[in-house]
Each structure stands twice: as structure tokens, then as C-alpha cells.
Design a protein around this motif. Structure first.
Motif, PDB file in Angstrom:
ATOM      1  N   LEU A 127      30.681  14.055  23.942  1.00  0.00           N
ATOM      2  CA  LEU A 127      31.621  14.161  22.828  1.00  0.00           C
ATOM      3  C   LEU A 127      30.927  14.592  21.546  1.00  0.00           C
ATOM      4  O   LEU A 127      31.517  15.311  20.731  1.00  0.00           O
ATOM      5  CB  LEU A 127      32.320  12.811  22.626  1.00  0.00           C
ATOM      6  N   VAL A 128      29.643  14.193  21.391  1.00  0.00           N
ATOM      7  CA  VAL A 128      28.892  14.669  20.226  1.00  0.00           C
ATOM      8  C   VAL A 128      28.673  16.173  20.324  1.00  0.00           C
ATOM      9  O   VAL A 128      28.738  16.897  19.325  1.00  0.00           O
ATOM     10  CB  VAL A 128      27.569  13.892  20.109  1.00  0.00           C
ATOM     11  N   LEU A 129      28.450  16.663  21.557  1.00  0.00           N
ATOM     12  CA  LEU A 129      28.331  18.110  21.778  1.00  0.00           C
ATOM     13  C   LEU A 129      29.623  18.810  21.352  1.00  0.00           C
ATOM     14  O   LEU A 129      29.597  19.836  20.652  1.00  0.00           O
ATOM     15  CB  LEU A 129      28.039  18.367  23.243  1.00  0.00           C
ATOM     16  N   PHE A 130      30.768  18.231  21.761  1.00  0.00           N
ATOM     17  CA  PHE A 130      32.063  18.778  21.352  1.00  0.00           C
ATOM     18  C   PHE A 130      32.171  18.846  19.823  1.00  0.00           C
ATOM     19  O   PHE A 130      32.490  19.894  19.254  1.00  0.00           O
ATOM     20  CB  PHE A 130      33.184  17.876  21.878  1.00  0.00           C
ATOM     21  N   VAL A 131      31.911  17.699  19.179  1.00  0.00           N
ATOM     22  CA  VAL A 131      32.111  17.634  17.726  1.00  0.00           C
ATOM     23  C   VAL A 131      31.176  18.596  17.008  1.00  0.00           C
ATOM     24  O   VAL A 131      31.586  19.313  16.083  1.00  0.00           O
ATOM     25  CB  VAL A 131      31.893  16.180  17.241  1.00  0.00           C
ATOM     26  N   PHE A 132      29.908  18.667  17.465  1.00  0.00           N
ATOM     27  CA  PHE A 132      28.957  19.560  16.816  1.00  0.00           C
ATOM     28  C   PHE A 132      29.394  21.010  16.938  1.00  0.00           C
ATOM     29  O   PHE A 132      29.380  21.763  15.971  1.00  0.00           O
ATOM     30  CB  PHE A 132      27.573  19.387  17.424  1.00  0.00           C
ATOM     31  N   LEU A 142      20.387  22.498  35.385  1.00  0.00           N
ATOM     32  CA  LEU A 142      19.552  23.645  34.989  1.00  0.00           C
ATOM     33  C   LEU A 142      20.409  24.892  34.839  1.00  0.00           C
ATOM     34  O   LEU A 142      20.258  25.656  33.869  1.00  0.00           O
ATOM     35  CB  LEU A 142      18.466  23.858  36.042  1.00  0.00           C
ATOM     36  N   ALA A 143      21.341  25.086  35.781  1.00  0.00           N
ATOM     37  CA  ALA A 143      22.237  26.240  35.686  1.00  0.00           C
ATOM     38  C   ALA A 143      23.081  26.154  34.433  1.00  0.00           C
ATOM     39  O   ALA A 143      23.308  27.156  33.736  1.00  0.00           O
ATOM     40  CB  ALA A 143      23.118  26.311  36.929  1.00  0.00           C
ATOM     41  N   GLY A 144      23.559  24.938  34.095  1.00  0.00           N
ATOM     42  CA  GLY A 144      24.338  24.768  32.874  1.00  0.00           C
ATOM     43  C   GLY A 144      23.531  25.101  31.636  1.00  0.00           C
ATOM     44  O   GLY A 144      24.013  25.747  30.708  1.00  0.00           O
ATOM     45  N   LEU A 145      22.256  24.688  31.646  1.00  0.00           N
ATOM     46  CA  LEU A 145      21.380  24.964  30.507  1.00  0.00           C
ATOM     47  C   LEU A 145      21.196  26.463  30.314  1.00  0.00           C
ATOM     48  O   LEU A 145      21.355  26.999  29.205  1.00  0.00           O
ATOM     49  CB  LEU A 145      20.033  24.288  30.762  1.00  0.00           C
ATOM     50  N   ILE A 146      20.891  27.160  31.413  1.00  0.00           N
ATOM     51  CA  ILE A 146      20.627  28.603  31.311  1.00  0.00           C
ATOM     52  C   ILE A 146      21.898  29.346  30.906  1.00  0.00           C
ATOM     53  O   ILE A 146      21.868  30.227  30.041  1.00  0.00           O
ATOM     54  CB  ILE A 146      20.068  29.130  32.639  1.00  0.00           C
ATOM     55  N   PHE A 171      30.235   8.590  40.751  1.00  0.00           N
ATOM     56  CA  PHE A 171      30.534   8.680  39.323  1.00  0.00           C
ATOM     57  C   PHE A 171      29.387   9.330  38.554  1.00  0.00           C
ATOM     58  O   PHE A 171      29.622  10.139  37.655  1.00  0.00           O
ATOM     59  CB  PHE A 171      30.828   7.286  38.761  1.00  0.00           C
ATOM     60  N   ILE A 172      28.157   8.992  38.925  1.00  0.00           N
ATOM     61  CA  ILE A 172      27.009   9.611  38.240  1.00  0.00           C
ATOM     62  C   ILE A 172      26.987  11.116  38.495  1.00  0.00           C
ATOM     63  O   ILE A 172      26.729  11.921  37.586  1.00  0.00           O
ATOM     64  CB  ILE A 172      25.702   8.951  38.716  1.00  0.00           C
ATOM     65  N   LEU A 173      27.305  11.516  39.728  1.00  0.00           N
ATOM     66  CA  LEU A 173      27.331  12.959  40.029  1.00  0.00           C
ATOM     67  C   LEU A 173      28.441  13.645  39.232  1.00  0.00           C
ATOM     68  O   LEU A 173      28.257  14.754  38.709  1.00  0.00           O
ATOM     69  CB  LEU A 173      27.514  13.174  41.522  1.00  0.00           C
ATOM     70  N   ILE A 174      29.610  12.970  39.117  1.00  0.00           N
ATOM     71  CA  ILE A 174      30.701  13.539  38.320  1.00  0.00           C
ATOM     72  C   ILE A 174      30.276  13.682  36.862  1.00  0.00           C
ATOM     73  O   ILE A 174      30.598  14.656  36.180  1.00  0.00           O
ATOM     74  CB  ILE A 174      31.959  12.661  38.435  1.00  0.00           C
ATOM     75  N   LEU A 175      29.497  12.694  36.401  1.00  0.00           N
ATOM     76  CA  LEU A 175      29.020  12.710  35.016  1.00  0.00           C
ATOM     77  C   LEU A 175      28.140  13.932  34.766  1.00  0.00           C
ATOM     78  O   LEU A 175      28.300  14.633  33.755  1.00  0.00           O
ATOM     79  CB  LEU A 175      28.235  11.428  34.783  1.00  0.00           C
ATOM     80  N   SER A 176      27.206  14.208  35.700  1.00  0.00           N
ATOM     81  CA  SER A 176      26.335  15.364  35.488  1.00  0.00           C
ATOM     82  C   SER A 176      27.129  16.660  35.601  1.00  0.00           C
ATOM     83  O   SER A 176      26.872  17.622  34.858  1.00  0.00           O
ATOM     84  CB  SER A 176      25.182  15.348  36.488  1.00  0.00           C
ATOM     85  N   LEU A 177      28.131  16.664  36.489  1.00  0.00           N
ATOM     86  CA  LEU A 177      29.002  17.839  36.596  1.00  0.00           C
ATOM     87  C   LEU A 177      29.740  18.072  35.277  1.00  0.00           C
ATOM     88  O   LEU A 177      29.822  19.210  34.784  1.00  0.00           O
ATOM     89  CB  LEU A 177      30.012  17.622  37.721  1.00  0.00           C
ATOM     90  N   ALA A 178      30.243  16.986  34.676  1.00  0.00           N
ATOM     91  CA  ALA A 178      30.978  17.125  33.418  1.00  0.00           C
ATOM     92  C   ALA A 178      30.065  17.623  32.313  1.00  0.00           C
ATOM     93  O   ALA A 178      30.467  18.444  31.484  1.00  0.00           O
ATOM     94  CB  ALA A 178      31.603  15.784  33.031  1.00  0.00           C
ATOM     95  N   ALA A 179      28.811  17.151  32.316  1.00  0.00           N
ATOM     96  CA  ALA A 179      27.879  17.603  31.282  1.00  0.00           C
ATOM     97  C   ALA A 179      27.623  19.100  31.402  1.00  0.00           C
ATOM     98  O   ALA A 179      27.681  19.838  30.408  1.00  0.00           O
ATOM     99  CB  ALA A 179      26.572  16.820  31.394  1.00  0.00           C
ATOM    100  N   ALA A 180      27.376  19.569  32.630  1.00  0.00           N
ATOM    101  CA  ALA A 180      27.127  21.000  32.823  1.00  0.00           C
ATOM    102  C   ALA A 180      28.364  21.813  32.471  1.00  0.00           C
ATOM    103  O   ALA A 180      28.275  22.864  31.818  1.00  0.00           O
ATOM    104  CB  ALA A 180      26.717  21.255  34.268  1.00  0.00           C
TER     105      ALA A 180
END
Lengths: 174, 102
Positions: A66-71, A152-156, B64-73
Motif C-alpha cells: 500500500l505504501v508502494l501504491f501511495v508513493f 525477480l521478474a516483477g523487479l525487472i 497465503f505467503i505465495l499469494i502475497l508474493s504474487l500480489a507484490a509482483a
């Protein structure tokens, strides 16, 4: 107050906050309601006997995502077209909704911490972090590796897409 | 035996998922669509944790942890695409993207 009643109250807070997110006009206010919704879901997790997941929900979801969203909304003017059409906040009135919902959650948590009887009931169906860790680095090791590849894919991809366009960038499509 | 019946946990998860899905369908602003996606992923997490707590297994929390990392990406890529879209079209309206053919 029993565990069931507290669960229903936290669930009602989550549903109300989610409705306000979906129907909201102002971006920042919707993000505030989203934070409240995630915190309410974290309280639900705690009441279901998963304190590790509740902590992760607060730290990673409400704290990082959510901080990523707000920023990004504030830095890159993503609320530009909302500003034109939605009425802007006047004074502190708009904070009242999220604050009231968050106060409900705070009252629930204080109630849990104070009552020894509820604490005893919560330890009955506890699945603690130790079991999760043993399972996570045992049978689910491959899933952890795949999740790291996903991050890693998300980062790139995030770096590639958010890079400024123009002659200064190397090799990017204009 | 857990205190909260599994039915009610699943009903809560269904309600949250439906709210998120309605948000994805009706909103035109791409940022709100991303937020509704977050609500949907969260609802799935509620269902997993509830099932894991009923059967006293840690597998629900691992999912849930895997869903969390998916949501972050997903949020990282989605917000980067939103920034790109804001630069190119000066707007976050999802209908602007329908001009792309192929």
C-alpha cells in the motif's frame, strides 16, 4: 464477547471498507479504506488462529504494497483525472470514515489482549510460524524458488516499464 | 475444533471476492481496477487461511505467503504500466487502451 462475534465484526469492517474502496471517487481516500480493509482481514486471520499470516498481512500488504501504491500515486500524479472530477477533501471530515473503522479494529484488539479467556481459546487452534517454516523449507522448497523467480521478474519488468522514455534511455521503444 | 465455522469464513471470502470482482468490472480508472484486484487476492487468502485453520495444517498459510508474493509482483508491474500509461495518454481511463489494435 466471543471469538465468533469478534470475527463477524472484523469481517463487517472489511466488507464496508472494501465497498468504500470500490465506490470511492478520490484515489487517496480509497487507498486509506484499502488499508483499513487489509487490517480488518489481518484481525480475521488472528482470530482464525494464524498470527503469522496476520503479521505478514500487516507488514507486507498494508506496510509495503500500500505504501508502494501511495508513493506512485503521489509522485507520478496518477490521481490526475480524479482531481478534475471528484470533489476534494475539505478539512478533516474525510478522515472520519477510516478512523471510525480502524477504531473498531483497535477496540477488538484491546478486547483480545485484555481477556485471558479469549487468549486461551485462541491457543487451541493455533498454527504457529514454526510449523509454517518447517513446511515452507521442506516440501514447498520448489514453490519458494518459483516465487523468488516471480519477484525477480516483477523487479525487472517494473524497472523496464517505469523507465523514462526519450533519447536518454538506452534501447527503449519511444 | 475451531471456534469459527468454515461456512462463515467462506461466505466472508465470497463476499470480499465479489466486491473486488464488481470493482474490476465497473470501474474505468485503472488504479481502482488494481486496488480491486488486491481485494480479490485478499479474499482468496481468507479462504486459504480459514481452511488451514479448520484442518490444523500449515499449508493454508504457505499458500497465503505465495499469494502475497504474487500480489507484490503484480502491484509492481501494474503500477509501472500505469506510470507508462499516464505518460503516454495523460489519463488512466482503461477505455483509452481500446485503440490499440493487436
Amino acid at each position: 464477547m466471543t471469538i465468533e462475534l469478534m470475527f463477524y465484526l472484523a469481517g463487517a469492517v472489511a466488507v464496508l471498507a472494501s465497498l468504500k474502496v470500490v465506490t470511492g471517487k478520490n484515489t487517496i481516500h480509497a487507498l486509506l479504506y484499502l488499508v483499513v480493509s487489509l487490517l480488518a482481514v489481518a484481525v480475521c486471520f488472528y482470530l482464525m488462529g494464524a498470527p503469522f499470516a496476520a503479521g505478514l498481512e500487516v507488514i507486507v500488504y498494508a506496510g509495503a504494497i500500500l505504501v508502494l501504491f501511495v508513493f506512485s500515486v503521489m509522485l507520478f500524479n496518477l490521481n490526475h483525472d480524479e482531481v478534475l472530477f471528484a470533489r476534494q477533501s475539505q478539512g478533516l471530515g474525510f478522515w472520519a470514515g477510516p478512523v471510525v473503522l480502524a477504531m473498531c479494529l483497535l477496540a477488538l484488539l484491546v478486547n483480545i489482549i485484555q481477556s485471558a479467556e479469549i487468549q486461551d481459546k485462541l491457543t487451541v487452534n493455533l498454527v504457529d510460524a514454526k510449523q509454517v517454516g518447517i513446511l515452507l523449507y521442506g516440501p514447498y522448497l520448489l514453490a519458494v524458488e518459483i516465487a523468488s523467480f516471480l519477484l525477480l521478474a516483477g523487479l525487472i519488468a517494473g524497472y523496464h516499464y517505469a523507465r523514462p522514455e526519450g533519447p536518454g534511455s538506452h534501447g527503449g521503444r519511444s | 475444533m475451531t471456534a469459527i465455522p468454515l461456512n462463515h469464513v467462506l461466505i466472508l471470502a465470497c463476499i470480499l471476492f465479489s466486491i473486488g470482482f464488481i470493482g474490476v468490472i465497473i470501474r474505468k480508472n485503472t488504479l481502482f481496477i488494481l486496488m480491486s484486484l488486491e481485494i480479490m487476492l485478499n479474499a482468496v487468502g481468507v479462504a486459504f487461511i480459514g481452511a488451514g485453520s479448520v484442518w490444523q495444517q500449515a499449508d493454508g498459510q504457505i499458500m497465503f505467503i505465495l499469494i502475497l508474493s504474487l500480489a507484490a509482483a503484480e502491484v509492481a508491474i501494474g503500477l509501472a504500466l500505469l506510470i507508462r500509461m499516464q505518460r503516454r495518454y495523460q489519463s488512466l481511463d482503461i477505455d483509452k487502451l481500446s485503440e490499440m489494435r493487436g
